[in-house]
Enzyme design. Structure first.
Site, short mmCIF file in Angstrom:
data_model
loop_
_atom_site.label_atom_id
_atom_site.label_comp_id
_atom_site.label_asym_id
_atom_site.label_seq_id
_atom_site.Cartn_x
_atom_site.Cartn_y
_atom_site.Cartn_z
N PRO A 1 0.79 -1.22 0.00
CA PRO A 1 0.00 0.00 0.00
C PRO A 1 0.83 1.28 0.00
O PRO A 1 1.89 1.35 0.60
CB PRO A 1 -0.82 -0.10 1.29
CG PRO A 1 -0.08 -1.05 2.16
CD PRO A 1 0.61 -2.00 1.23
N ASN A 2 0.31 2.26 -0.72
CA ASN A 2 0.85 3.61 -0.81
C ASN A 2 2.12 3.72 -1.64
O ASN A 2 2.60 4.83 -1.88
CB ASN A 2 1.05 4.24 0.57
CG ASN A 2 -0.25 4.34 1.33
OD1 ASN A 2 -1.25 4.80 0.79
ND2 ASN A 2 -0.27 3.87 2.56
N ARG B 1 5.21 11.18 -2.36
CA ARG B 1 4.88 10.89 -0.95
C ARG B 1 6.11 11.02 -0.07
O ARG B 1 7.11 10.37 -0.30
CB ARG B 1 4.36 9.45 -0.88
CG ARG B 1 4.14 8.96 0.52
CD ARG B 1 3.74 7.48 0.51
NE ARG B 1 3.55 7.05 1.88
CZ ARG B 1 3.94 5.88 2.33
NH1 ARG B 1 4.52 5.01 1.55
NH2 ARG B 1 3.72 5.57 3.60
N TYR C 1 11.11 8.63 1.53
CA TYR C 1 11.04 7.66 0.45
C TYR C 1 11.73 8.08 -0.83
O TYR C 1 11.81 7.29 -1.78
CB TYR C 1 9.57 7.32 0.16
CG TYR C 1 8.88 6.73 1.35
CD1 TYR C 1 9.19 5.46 1.81
CD2 TYR C 1 7.92 7.46 2.06
CE1 TYR C 1 8.56 4.92 2.93
CE2 TYR C 1 7.29 6.93 3.17
CZ TYR C 1 7.62 5.66 3.60
OH TYR C 1 7.00 5.14 4.70
N ASN D 1 7.70 -5.75 -1.03
CA ASN D 1 7.72 -4.61 -0.12
C ASN D 1 6.29 -4.52 0.41
O ASN D 1 5.43 -3.94 -0.24
CB ASN D 1 8.13 -3.32 -0.82
CG ASN D 1 8.19 -2.15 0.14
OD1 ASN D 1 7.64 -2.20 1.23
ND2 ASN D 1 8.87 -1.09 -0.27
N ALA E 1 3.26 -0.84 4.87
CA ALA E 1 2.68 -0.82 6.22
C ALA E 1 2.19 -2.20 6.67
O ALA E 1 2.14 -2.48 7.87
CB ALA E 1 1.55 0.19 6.30
N HIS F 1 4.05 -4.60 9.32
CA HIS F 1 3.91 -4.51 10.77
C HIS F 1 2.55 -5.00 11.27
O HIS F 1 2.34 -5.07 12.48
CB HIS F 1 4.12 -3.05 11.20
CG HIS F 1 5.19 -2.37 10.40
ND1 HIS F 1 6.53 -2.70 10.51
CD2 HIS F 1 5.12 -1.43 9.43
CE1 HIS F 1 7.22 -1.97 9.66
NE2 HIS F 1 6.39 -1.19 9.00
N ASP G 1 1.54 -15.51 6.61
CA ASP G 1 1.10 -16.90 6.48
C ASP G 1 1.07 -17.35 5.02
O ASP G 1 1.39 -18.50 4.72
CB ASP G 1 -0.27 -17.08 7.12
CG ASP G 1 -0.22 -17.07 8.64
OD1 ASP G 1 0.90 -17.07 9.22
OD2 ASP G 1 -1.30 -17.05 9.27
N GLU H 1 12.27 -9.61 1.55
CA GLU H 1 11.49 -8.46 2.01
C GLU H 1 12.30 -7.20 1.76
O GLU H 1 13.48 -7.13 2.10
CB GLU H 1 11.21 -8.62 3.51
CG GLU H 1 10.49 -7.48 4.14
CD GLU H 1 10.34 -7.64 5.65
OE1 GLU H 1 9.85 -6.69 6.28
OE2 GLU H 1 10.72 -8.70 6.21
N HIS I 1 12.46 -2.81 1.86
CA HIS I 1 11.94 -1.52 2.33
C HIS I 1 12.87 -0.42 1.84
O HIS I 1 14.09 -0.55 1.92
CB HIS I 1 11.86 -1.49 3.86
CG HIS I 1 10.93 -2.52 4.40
ND1 HIS I 1 9.57 -2.38 4.34
CD2 HIS I 1 11.19 -3.72 4.96
CE1 HIS I 1 9.01 -3.46 4.86
NE2 HIS I 1 9.97 -4.29 5.24
N LEU I 2 12.29 0.66 1.38
CA LEU I 2 13.08 1.79 0.92
C LEU I 2 13.78 2.48 2.07
O LEU I 2 14.94 2.87 1.97
CB LEU I 2 12.19 2.79 0.17
CG LEU I 2 11.54 2.24 -1.11
CD1 LEU I 2 10.44 3.17 -1.59
CD2 LEU I 2 12.59 2.04 -2.17
N SER I 3 13.07 2.64 3.19
CA SER I 3 13.65 3.29 4.37
C SER I 3 14.10 2.21 5.36
O SER I 3 13.70 1.05 5.26
CB SER I 3 12.60 4.19 5.03
OG SER I 3 11.53 3.43 5.55
N ARG J 1 13.06 4.06 12.37
CA ARG J 1 11.84 4.87 12.31
C ARG J 1 11.03 4.70 13.58
O ARG J 1 11.53 4.28 14.61
CB ARG J 1 11.06 4.49 11.05
CG ARG J 1 11.91 4.81 9.80
CD ARG J 1 11.18 4.84 8.53
NE ARG J 1 10.00 5.69 8.57
CZ ARG J 1 8.98 5.53 7.74
NH1 ARG J 1 9.00 4.58 6.83
NH2 ARG J 1 7.94 6.33 7.81
N ARG K 1 7.18 0.49 13.71
CA ARG K 1 7.71 -0.04 12.44
C ARG K 1 8.88 -1.01 12.66
O ARG K 1 9.36 -1.61 11.71
CB ARG K 1 8.17 1.11 11.54
CG ARG K 1 7.05 2.00 11.08
CD ARG K 1 7.56 3.00 10.05
NE ARG K 1 6.63 4.07 9.84
CZ ARG K 1 5.61 4.04 8.99
NH1 ARG K 1 5.37 2.96 8.28
NH2 ARG K 1 4.81 5.09 8.86
#
Length: 164
Positions: free
Chosen positions: A10-11, A18, A23, A74, A77, A80, A87, A98, A100-102, A107, A111
């Protein structure tokens, strides 16, 4: 040819506009184009999808069990919060990276925990868009090494036949 499923949560469709301080300014389309180019260089097929819907991500993961050798995700959100995504990854049993950009560990405290990390081959975070390229290179190397382990060399097959 190796096939890898790439999923954006998402996002991430808002990348480039954003929270640029966190990001960056690169768009998701740009990240996808770079991944597609790298995949061609590595002779890997990538199928790339983005969804803001947890259920849609779960469906794609479940469908990946046939026809794909690995996943790059990725979960954004959902990292978390989503036991359902965790699953699904565990259920299909494909090597998963997995991304993540950040750096999620630098953070907000909520997170810091990833439900995905425990079922992932690796987690790459904090390097911006480079994280995706490293994930693709790393997963490609892992899958290529696994294929070599599973396939005996022609010399090994001849030795086995000779010993019968």
């Amino acid at each position: 040819m190796l096939r890898i499923l790439v999923l954006h949560g998402p996002n991430l469709n808002l990348l480039g506009t954003r929270e640029q301080a966190i990001y960056g300014t690169e768009s998701l389309d740009s990240i996808d184009a770079t991944l597609t180019s790298l995949a061609e260089e590595l002779a890997v097929e990538v199928d790339i999808h983005q969804s803001n819907s947890e259920g849609e991500l779960v469906n794609w993961i479940q469908e990946s069990g046939s026809g794909y050798q690995g996943i790059i995700i990725n979960p954004a959100a959902y990292t978390h919060t989503s036991i359902a995504i965790r699953d699904a990854i565990a259920a299909v049993g494909l090597p998963t990276v997995e991304v993540h950009l950040s750096n999620i560990h630098q953070r907000e405290p909520f997170r810091h925990h990833s439900h995905i990390a425990g079922v992932a081959l690796a987690q790459i975070s904090g390097l911006g868009p480079v994280s995706y390229r490293l994930a693709l290179r790393g997963l490609h190397e892992h899958l290529t090494a696994q294929r070599k382990i599973k396939k005996p060399s022609p010399a090994t097959r001849r030795q086995k036949r000779a010993s019968r």
